[in-house]
Design a protein around this motif. Structure first.
Motif, PDB file in Angstrom:
ATOM      1  N   LEU A 163      -1.524   4.281   1.213  1.00  0.00           N
ATOM      2  CA  LEU A 163      -1.373   4.265  -0.250  1.00  0.00           C
ATOM      3  C   LEU A 163      -2.720   4.340  -0.965  1.00  0.00           C
ATOM      4  CD1 LEU A 163       1.472   1.628  -0.826  1.00  0.00           C
ATOM      5  CD2 LEU A 163       1.544   4.080  -1.342  1.00  0.00           C
ATOM      6  N   LYS A 185       0.776  -0.608  -8.075  1.00  0.00           N
ATOM      7  CA  LYS A 185       1.186  -1.976  -7.699  1.00  0.00           C
ATOM      8  C   LYS A 185       2.643  -1.966  -7.245  1.00  0.00           C
ATOM      9  CE  LYS A 185      -0.110  -4.181 -11.474  1.00  0.00           C
ATOM     10  NZ  LYS A 185      -0.081  -5.307 -12.382  1.00  0.00           N
ATOM     11  N   LYS A 236       4.318   0.538  -5.955  1.00  0.00           N
ATOM     12  CA  LYS A 236       4.411   1.195  -4.642  1.00  0.00           C
ATOM     13  C   LYS A 236       4.018   0.215  -3.531  1.00  0.00           C
ATOM     14  CE  LYS A 236       3.585   5.986  -5.984  1.00  0.00           C
ATOM     15  NZ  LYS A 236       2.607   7.061  -6.071  1.00  0.00           N
ATOM     16  N   ILE A 237       2.965  -0.582  -3.799  1.00  0.00           N
ATOM     17  CA  ILE A 237       2.504  -1.564  -2.808  1.00  0.00           C
ATOM     18  C   ILE A 237       3.582  -2.620  -2.596  1.00  0.00           C
ATOM     19  CG2 ILE A 237       0.807  -3.416  -2.413  1.00  0.00           C
ATOM     20  CD1 ILE A 237      -1.306  -1.542  -3.652  1.00  0.00           C
ATOM     21  N   ALA A 256       5.329  -3.324   0.904  1.00  0.00           N
ATOM     22  CA  ALA A 256       5.124  -4.660   1.492  1.00  0.00           C
ATOM     23  C   ALA A 256       6.466  -5.332   1.734  1.00  0.00           C
ATOM     24  CB  ALA A 256       4.257  -5.514   0.563  1.00  0.00           C
ATOM     25  N   LEU A 267      -1.127   0.124   3.494  1.00  0.00           N
ATOM     26  CA  LEU A 267      -2.183   0.033   2.476  1.00  0.00           C
ATOM     27  C   LEU A 267      -3.244   1.115   2.673  1.00  0.00           C
ATOM     28  CD1 LEU A 267      -2.470  -3.844   2.458  1.00  0.00           C
ATOM     29  CD2 LEU A 267      -1.733  -2.432   0.531  1.00  0.00           C
ATOM     30  N   ILE A 294      -4.340  -8.887   1.114  1.00  0.00           N
ATOM     31  CA  ILE A 294      -4.057  -8.518  -0.283  1.00  0.00           C
ATOM     32  C   ILE A 294      -4.184  -9.801  -1.090  1.00  0.00           C
ATOM     33  CG2 ILE A 294      -2.403  -7.583  -1.959  1.00  0.00           C
ATOM     34  CD1 ILE A 294      -0.821  -6.332   0.160  1.00  0.00           C
ATOM     35  N   VAL A 322      -7.278  -5.531  -2.631  1.00  0.00           N
ATOM     36  CA  VAL A 322      -6.970  -5.305  -1.217  1.00  0.00           C
ATOM     37  C   VAL A 322      -8.307  -5.207  -0.491  1.00  0.00           C
ATOM     38  CG1 VAL A 322      -5.833  -3.862   0.484  1.00  0.00           C
ATOM     39  CG2 VAL A 322      -4.803  -4.147  -1.776  1.00  0.00           C
TER      40      VAL A 322
END
Ligand SMILES: Cc1cc2nc3c(=O)[nH]c(=O)nc-3n(C[C@H](O)[C@H](O)[C@H](O)COP(=O)(O)O)c2cc1C
Length: 225
Positions: A186, A84, A86-87, A91, A183, A198, A131
């Motif tokens: 990842l 989460k 990293k996202i 983002a 995304l 997302i 996602v």
């Protein structure tokens, strides 16, 4: 359930109860009033939501109709705090560029009332992120299978998903960082899947506020013939 072969293909008998007009009126009004309570929430509590609940929500999205029944969707459920994070980092990197140079002045003006900016803490705070990926086609044993009306189908599935989240008693934000290619990397998705939305899911932060916006009236959205 009664089954029958029609034109060479299996069909199952299908019945829904025939309800009185009063019952139809009550049920449709109850559902509308419930859905009218749904709001996009951008401030989350960290309280966890059981995986079983998330699975039921995703199962509900999977009941959506789709072009030629190709079900051109994939729902990635991210509950791991490190992923989460990293996202969120990826983002926010894109959103920072969008807010400073990609978005038009009019767009930023339109967003002012919603109080959004490039910072997306909800991507870390919400216990789960869904996602959604769309598949323009699928590959089975190296063979390409075409999908149809992909955007429409995945959009409808996301509507079901958002309704299921609300029905369960949870909140969500429909988030569209642009571009979203990070995304695919990842989450290690295959090249024929493209990120679509997302959707962080969880509980609203205590004492949260949402923009005081209004929905169009029936007369504004309905044209009778
Ligand atoms: C396709 C789509 C993309 C959206 N993208 C974002 C987004 O990136 N960030 C955000 O905070 N809200 C986003 N939203 C939420 C909208 O701002 C929100 O639905 C709208 O303001 C109406 O508020 P309500 O959902 O509370 O009725 C998006 C909604 C949709 C349908």
């Amino acid at each position: 359930m009664e089954k029958r072969v029609i034109d060479g293909y299996a069909h199952a008998s299908y019945k829904r109860p025939v309800r009185s007009n009063e019952e139809l009126g009550q049920r449709s009004e109850d559902f509308y009033l419930e859905m009218d309570q749904r709001r996009t929430v951008r401030e989350f509590d960290t309280k966890d939501v059981p995986l079983k609940v998330m699975e039921n929500i995703i199962l509900t999205a999977g009941t959506a109709p789709s072009g030629a029944h190709k079900q051109p969707w994939k729902f990635c459920l991210i509950s791991d705090p490190l992923l989460k994070k990293k996202i969120r980092i990826a983002a926010e990197e894109e959103e920072k560029i969008s807010y400073t140079s990609r978005m038009s002045a009019t767009w930023k003006e339109d967003l002012k009332a919603l109080g959004t900016n490039w910072e997306k803490p909800f991507l870390e705070l919400a216990p789960h992120l869904i996602v959604v990926f769309k598949q323009s086609y699928s590959l089975e044993n190296g063979e390409k299978h075409q999908h149809y009306y992909v955007n429409e189908s995945v959009g409808i599935a996301c509507g079901f998903l958002i309704a299921a989240i609300h029905n369960a008693g949870l909140v969500a934000v429909t988030h569209t960082p642009s571009p979203m290619n990070f995304l695919s990397e990842l989450l290690k998705r295959p090249f024929y899947e493209k990120p679509y939305l997302i959707i962080p899911v969880g509980y609203a932060k205590e004492d949260t506020y949402v923009p005081d916006i209004h929905r169009k009236t029936l007369d504004e959205i309905l044209v009778r013939y």
